[in-house]
Design an enzyme around this catalytic site. Structure first.
Site, PDB file in Angstrom:
ATOM      1  N   TRP A  38       0.808  -1.219   0.000  1.00 13.88           N
ATOM      2  CA  TRP A  38       0.000   0.000   0.000  1.00 13.88           C
ATOM      3  C   TRP A  38       0.837   1.263   0.000  1.00 13.88           C
ATOM      4  O   TRP A  38       0.316   2.349  -0.220  1.00 13.88           O
ATOM      5  CB  TRP A  38      -0.928   0.031   1.231  1.00 13.88           C
ATOM      6  CG  TRP A  38      -0.210  -0.275   2.519  1.00 13.88           C
ATOM      7  CD1 TRP A  38      -0.147  -1.490   3.141  1.00 13.88           C
ATOM      8  CD2 TRP A  38       0.583   0.610   3.314  1.00 13.88           C
ATOM      9  NE1 TRP A  38       0.640  -1.421   4.267  1.00 13.88           N
ATOM     10  CE2 TRP A  38       1.094  -0.122   4.392  1.00 13.88           C
ATOM     11  CE3 TRP A  38       0.906   1.968   3.212  1.00 13.88           C
ATOM     12  CZ2 TRP A  38       1.931   0.431   5.366  1.00 13.88           C
ATOM     13  CZ3 TRP A  38       1.731   2.524   4.180  1.00 13.88           C
ATOM     14  CH2 TRP A  38       2.230   1.750   5.240  1.00 13.88           C
ATOM     15  N   ASN A  39       2.151   1.161   0.310  1.00  9.59           N
ATOM     16  CA  ASN A  39       2.863   2.418   0.583  1.00  9.59           C
ATOM     17  C   ASN A  39       3.188   3.224  -0.682  1.00  9.59           C
ATOM     18  O   ASN A  39       3.120   4.445  -0.674  1.00  9.59           O
ATOM     19  CB  ASN A  39       4.090   2.191   1.463  1.00  9.59           C
ATOM     20  CG  ASN A  39       5.110   1.284   0.852  1.00  9.59           C
ATOM     21  OD1 ASN A  39       4.821   0.536  -0.077  1.00  9.59           O
ATOM     22  ND2 ASN A  39       6.319   1.332   1.365  1.00  9.59           N
ATOM     23  N   GLU A  90      10.968  -7.968  -3.354  1.00  9.27           N
ATOM     24  CA  GLU A  90      11.404  -6.655  -2.839  1.00  9.27           C
ATOM     25  C   GLU A  90      10.840  -6.553  -1.436  1.00  9.27           C
ATOM     26  O   GLU A  90       9.642  -6.346  -1.262  1.00  9.27           O
ATOM     27  CB  GLU A  90      10.840  -5.526  -3.709  1.00  9.27           C
ATOM     28  CG  GLU A  90      11.357  -5.502  -5.121  1.00  9.27           C
ATOM     29  CD  GLU A  90      12.778  -5.007  -5.218  1.00  9.27           C
ATOM     30  OE1 GLU A  90      13.377  -4.672  -4.171  1.00  9.27           O
ATOM     31  OE2 GLU A  90      13.302  -4.977  -6.327  1.00  9.27           O
ATOM     32  N   CYS A 133      10.075   1.940   2.038  1.00  7.52           N
ATOM     33  CA  CYS A 133      10.963   0.791   2.290  1.00  7.52           C
ATOM     34  C   CYS A 133      12.414   1.232   2.320  1.00  7.52           C
ATOM     35  O   CYS A 133      13.240   0.584   2.950  1.00  7.52           O
ATOM     36  CB  CYS A 133      10.754  -0.271   1.223  1.00  7.52           C
ATOM     37  SG  CYS A 133      10.898   0.403  -0.432  1.00  7.52           S
TER      38      CYS A 133
END
Ligand code: NAD
Length: 474
Positions: free
Chosen positions: A147-148, A246, A280
């Site tokens: 979602w980021n 990832e 991230c």
């Protein structure tokens, strides 16, 4: 509302029920979306399998043209989709718009890369022998995103998959599906053939299980937490599906004592607080040499203390929006509270978070015990510890003392030190005096438990291709 795209048809109702999507700044409902289940995932894989043969035979120039048109559609709608993205994720509106433009950049880069020659002539061993490689699309690719950065991460998977000649089944995070749906509309408006891209929403584990056991699926490209990545790797192993992972980060942000401290503070604000701390590649630990430690802490704390919090769609734009949901706020707050209970000292003011949304106040700590979660895991929010070190060796040892290795940052004006840290930091992405290293033409990916494989750049295309070697005797 139409939410899933399967075999070229939008579907607005299903067995998976309706789920609301909420604005984390206000709690207001933005939409009710229809959710599917495993059967929608299987139908999407069937559609992608049926579309694979024809799409894999479309020439690179025509594949490139479709990607370019998709990029144009995204760019034309960047303001509108970016605002929607800001509303559903809490990211600041300019960051939402920039993400849509970044997604368009991936479509453009891979449109160009689709046309590059691939394959290699090898030196034959004897007269009459011809040896060479050709590359072929791997098959149906499953693209799973968090979602980021929901749009740019899906684009980073879909664009190379399509450029390589693969067809795709995507699953968007239930936390932020709205702008992703709009990206699929941009693909449809660009003329993507039925079944070449498919989008499902629904229960994560059940749907991905159905995808990974589908016989046509050959690649799984996942971005998300290391924990879920490990489970998907095990599942992919059963059918030897090629994984691209990832995963989580824990980026050190090293400031050496010859650095321009003001520039390092500017960089720290971006590397830590972009996307409200939920990136991230976010700076997770500030590692600062003792000679400049007090100066760096003072300047950074002043900047943090002056931050405004609010609705990311407000004008003027606040410095920090809400986190994605209250669960993340509780998690970040618990990490900070545990560190304080173990002796960490907050070096920023007690900042009040607005009520009515999932807001979390920014905070920096020093004297963080080395075994505290704040020192040892990804905070994924607007908090961080600052750690003093004496030497370059100590800075490197502390920076690399983590099982993660996605990104790392170093600030220095000494080219020799810049080289040493670039070569010795255990991370797939190094930002030297640069808090924003990501680019569509650059390889993105981690080492250690941060992942396998690379996205973006030429390497990102190869993840969706197979090399076939031929040896001819003439
Ligand atoms: P997450 O792993 O919880 O979820 C990622 C996606 O997987 C979501 O779509 C979710 O619905 C799905 N999912 C959840 N449980 C699943 C299961 N059991 N089986 C299959 N799918 C499942 O991660 P998140 O909270 O959405 O994102 C945050 C994490 O992602 C952080 O750790 C962050 O570092 C990482 N991340 C990494 C990158 C990168 O490029 N390496 C980029 C962004 C985020």
């Amino acid at each position: 509302m139409d939410s899933m795209l399967i075999a070229g048809a939008w579907s607005g109702s299903s067995d998976g029920g309706l789920r609301p999507v909420r604005n984390p700044a206000t709690g207001a409902e933005l939409a009710q979306l229809a959710y599917g289940g495993p059967s929608e995932a299987v139908a999407a894989c069937d559609a992608a399998a049926a579309a694979f043969g024809p799409w894999s035979r479309v020439g690179p120039a025509d594949r490139a043209a479709l990607l370019q048109r998709t990029a144009d559609n995204l760019a034309d709608r960047a303001d509108e989709i970016g605002a929607l993205l800001a509303a559903e994720t809490g990211k600041r509106r300019p960051e939402g718009v920039a993400e849509i433009e970044f997604a368009a950049a991936y479509f453009r880069w891979f449109a160009e890369e689709a046309r590059r020659p691939h394959g290699e002539m090898l030196a034959g061993r004897r007269p009459g022998e011809r040896q060479f490689t050709i590359s072929r699309p791997a098959g149906v690719a499953v693209c799973l995103s968090p979602w980021n950065f929901p749009v740019s991460i899906q684009a980073r998977k879909l664009a190379p998959a399509l450029a390589a000649g693969c067809t795709a089944v995507s699953r968007a995070s239930e936390q932020a599906p709205l702008a992703v749906i709009e990206m699929f509309r941009c693909l449809v408006d660009a003329g993507v053939p039925d079944g070449v891209v498919n989008l499902v929403l629904g229960p994560a584990a059940a749907q991905t299980d159905a995808m990974l056991t589908h016989p046509a699926v050959r690649v799984v490209s996942f971005t998300g937490s290391t924990e879920v990545g490990r489970a998907l790797l095990a599942r992919a192993g059963e059918r030897v599906v090629r994984p691209l992972m990832e995963l989580g980060g824990d980026a050190p942000f090293v400031v050496l004592d010859d650095a321009d401290v003001a520039a390092a503070v500017d960089g720290a604000m971006i590397a830590k607080f972009r996307n409200n701390g939920q990136s991230c590649i976010a700076a997770n630990r500030f590692i600062v040499q003792r000679r400049i430690y007090d100066d760096f802490c003072r300047q950074l704390a002043e900047r943090v203390n002056a931050m405004s919090l609010g609705d990311p769609l407000d004008d003027p734009v606040p410095d920090l929006g809400p986190l994605i949901n209250q669960r993340r706020v509780d998690e970040v707050t618990a990490i900070a509270a545990e560190a304080e209970a173990a002796g960490a000292r907050r070096i920023t003011a007690a900042i009040a978070a607005p009520s009515g949304g999932s807001f979390c106040a920014p905070a920096l700590y020093d004297q963080v015990p080395p075994d505290a979660r704040l020192a040892r895991s990804e905070a994924f929010g607007p908090i961080a510890g600052v750690f003093p070190v004496d030497s370059d060796d100590d800075a490197l040892a502390l920076a690399n003392d983590t099982e993660m290795g996605l990104a790392a940052y170093v600030y220095t004006r000494d080219v020799g030190r810049a080289w040493r840290f670039t070569e010795e930091l255990d991370a797939g992405i190094i930002g030297c005096n640069n808090p924003l290293p990501s680019a569509a033409h650059a390889p993105m990916g981690g080492v250690k438990q941060s992942g396998l494989g690379r996205e973006g750049a030429h390497a990102g295309l190869e993840e969706f291709r197979e090399t076939h070697y031929a040896s001819w005797a003439l």
